[in-house]
Design an enzyme around this catalytic site. Structure first.
Site, PDB file in Angstrom:
ATOM      1  N   CYS A 272       8.973  39.052 -56.730  1.00 50.87           N
ATOM      2  CA  CYS A 272      10.441  38.228 -56.755  1.00 50.87           C
ATOM      3  C   CYS A 272      11.220  39.500 -57.318  1.00 50.87           C
ATOM      4  CB  CYS A 272      10.727  36.865 -56.640  1.00 50.87           C
ATOM      5  SG  CYS A 272       9.407  35.484 -55.926  1.00 50.87           S
ATOM      6  N   THR A 273      10.906  40.844 -57.164  1.00 51.70           N
ATOM      7  CA  THR A 273      11.841  41.755 -57.025  1.00 51.70           C
ATOM      8  C   THR A 273      11.725  42.506 -56.142  1.00 51.70           C
ATOM      9  OG1 THR A 273      13.089  43.686 -58.562  1.00 51.70           O
ATOM     10  CG2 THR A 273      10.566  42.239 -59.073  1.00 51.70           C
TER      11      THR A 273
END
Ligand SMILES: *Cc1c(COP(=O)(O)O)cnc(C)c1O
Length: 434
Positions: free
Chosen positions: A346-347
């Protein structure tokens, strides 16, 4: 696509994805290709840091590589693969007492010592055991030589002892009783793709060895000329030709051995030996478009392949990538299109490929990031988002061997403890619901 006659798709079915796949023939070719042309007095030590898998090291060891290790586990790995202690050196700026003790107990060829404090510790620990331990002084050179992607010399560094400090250290041969200071080590940088730079580094180091021996009275039992040979990753780069390296260093080594018969000469190589032997295999999970760009979201990502984020450069350069197999069997035809290949993190930094030219991708397709045998999982944040490390497979003699099993959820949850639960009632002992 196949590796030694085995479809990557078969490997994905058998071992799951994401997956690292190593080709033993490429490993063997890398070590023998170097050894065949380099001066026979020069021994190649594999830096396990580049890829610490025991089977990868074992293949290289069979091909004639020795071991350069930098932690207790790397030392144990080298020994477990059957490397004799006389073919192991241990280096690193912050060795623990446990690591130094393990070196002494194993009787490694040399500890590469990086500070005078460390030399005192080696002296004391060796004295307690009543053994003499060969020590090479790692020297932080006065000057740097261009051409490597990460220069080490000519700068304040935690590595080694400054050249000037060594040259003015007095009689090191007499000062220590159990620490047998008998050589030097210099490492001038990594990712060198120009043989002339390797030659210039070697010339500098061999000359420095003589100067150190002269001013400190030490024997030159072993001289480690470092290494840092690169592999080509990006457009415009070309692999080093071992023959060019040999043409540069062999005459220097010939002259040095004539003056110093019996001195053990060491070159270290990590990336060069392992880099081209590995492919990181990911399966496409989802395909979508965002603001006019194509995204393939894969099951693998930069938590296993941090180097793909970009090394030493502000503009992202893509690692070499190929479509290994496709689910719908139209043979992977079609004009290449620009694809962003990302992972499950999640980046936005979890970008393995940015606008890389690949055929139209579909769910289930296998993408391979090639040239990924060095600084892969062990140099990546595999615990980020608690995904854990991938499986690793070695293909040798036309057969695939699992050489590291994939992390399972239990591998990650088990070491954790809930701070408020009594020891006897830890939730980890309960069967998880999912
Ligand atoms: C990392 C390292 C190596 C290996 O470097 P490569 O570029 O992978 O060959 C060798 N020697 C030292 C001292 C290192 O720190």
């Amino acid at each position: 696509m196949k590796i030694q006659g085995i479809e990557y798709e078969e490997l994905a079915q058998e071992f799951g994805t994401p997956l690292y796949v190593y080709d033993a023939d490429v490993l063997t070719g890398a070590i023998t290709g170097l050894r065949d042309v380099l001066h026979p007095a020069l021994e190649v030590f594999y830096s396990l840091k580049a890829n610490p898998n025991i089977s990868v090291f074992d293949v290289l060891r069979e091909g004639g590589a020795r071991a350069e290790v930098s932690s207790l586990v790397e030392l144990r790995t080298a020994l477990a693969a059957g490397a004799p202690p006389s073919d192991i050196i241990f280096l690193g700026p912050g060795k623990s007492e446990r690591e130094l003790a393990a070196c002494l107990d194993a009787g490694v060829h040399a500890i590469v010592c990086e500070s005078f404090d460390e030399l005192d510790d080696i002296e004391r620990l060796a004295g307690e055991r009543g053994v003499r331990q060969r020590v090479l002084l790692r020297i932080n050179p006065e000057r740097t030589i261009g051409g490597s992607r990460l220069t080490m010399g000519g700068k304040p560094r935690q590595f080694g002892i400054d050249e000037a400090q060594v040259l003015s250290a007095g009689d090191l041969a007499k000062k220590y009783r159990y620490a047998d200071v008998a050589g030097i080590h210099v490492y001038l940088g990594t990712r060198i793709l120009d043989a002339a730079v390797v030659g210039a580094n070697t010339r500098y180091i061999l000359d420095l060895a003589d100067r150190v021996a002269h001013s400190t009275g030490i024997r030159l039992d072993t001289v480690d000329i470092g290494g840092g040979l690169g592999v080509a990753y990006f457009d415009g780069e070309a692999d080093l030709d071992p023959a060019d390296v040999a043409a540069q260093v062999n005459p220097l080594l010939e002259a040095f051995t004539a003056d110093h018969p019996g001195t053990r000469l060491i070159m270290e190589a990590g990336r060069y030996l392992a880099g081209r032997a590995g492919v990181y295999v990911m399966a496409v999970r989802y395909v979508k478009e965002s603001m006019g760009e194509r995204f393939a979201i894969a099951d693998g990502g930069t938590h296993h392949h941090m180097a793909a984020v970009g090394i030493g450069s502000f503009v992202k350069r893509n690692f070499p990538a190929v479509l290994l197999s496709r689910r719908g069997d139209d043979g992977g035809a079609g004009e290449p299109q620009p694809w962003n290949v990302t992972g499950p993190l999640c980046t936005p930094n979890d970008s393995v490929l940015k606008r890389a030219a690949l055929p139209a991708l579909e769910r289930g397709d296998l993408i391979g990031i090639t040239c990924s045998g060095a600084y892969g999982p062990s140099a990546s944040p595999g615990l980020f988002l608690s995904h854990g490390y991938p499986a690793e497979v070695l293909v040798s003699g036309g057969r695939a061997f699992l050489v590291r099993r994939r992390d399972e959820p239990d591998d990650l949850t088990r070491p954790q403890q809930l701070h408020r639960a009594p020891a006897a009632d830890r939730p980890r002992d309960r069967t998880p619901a999912v």
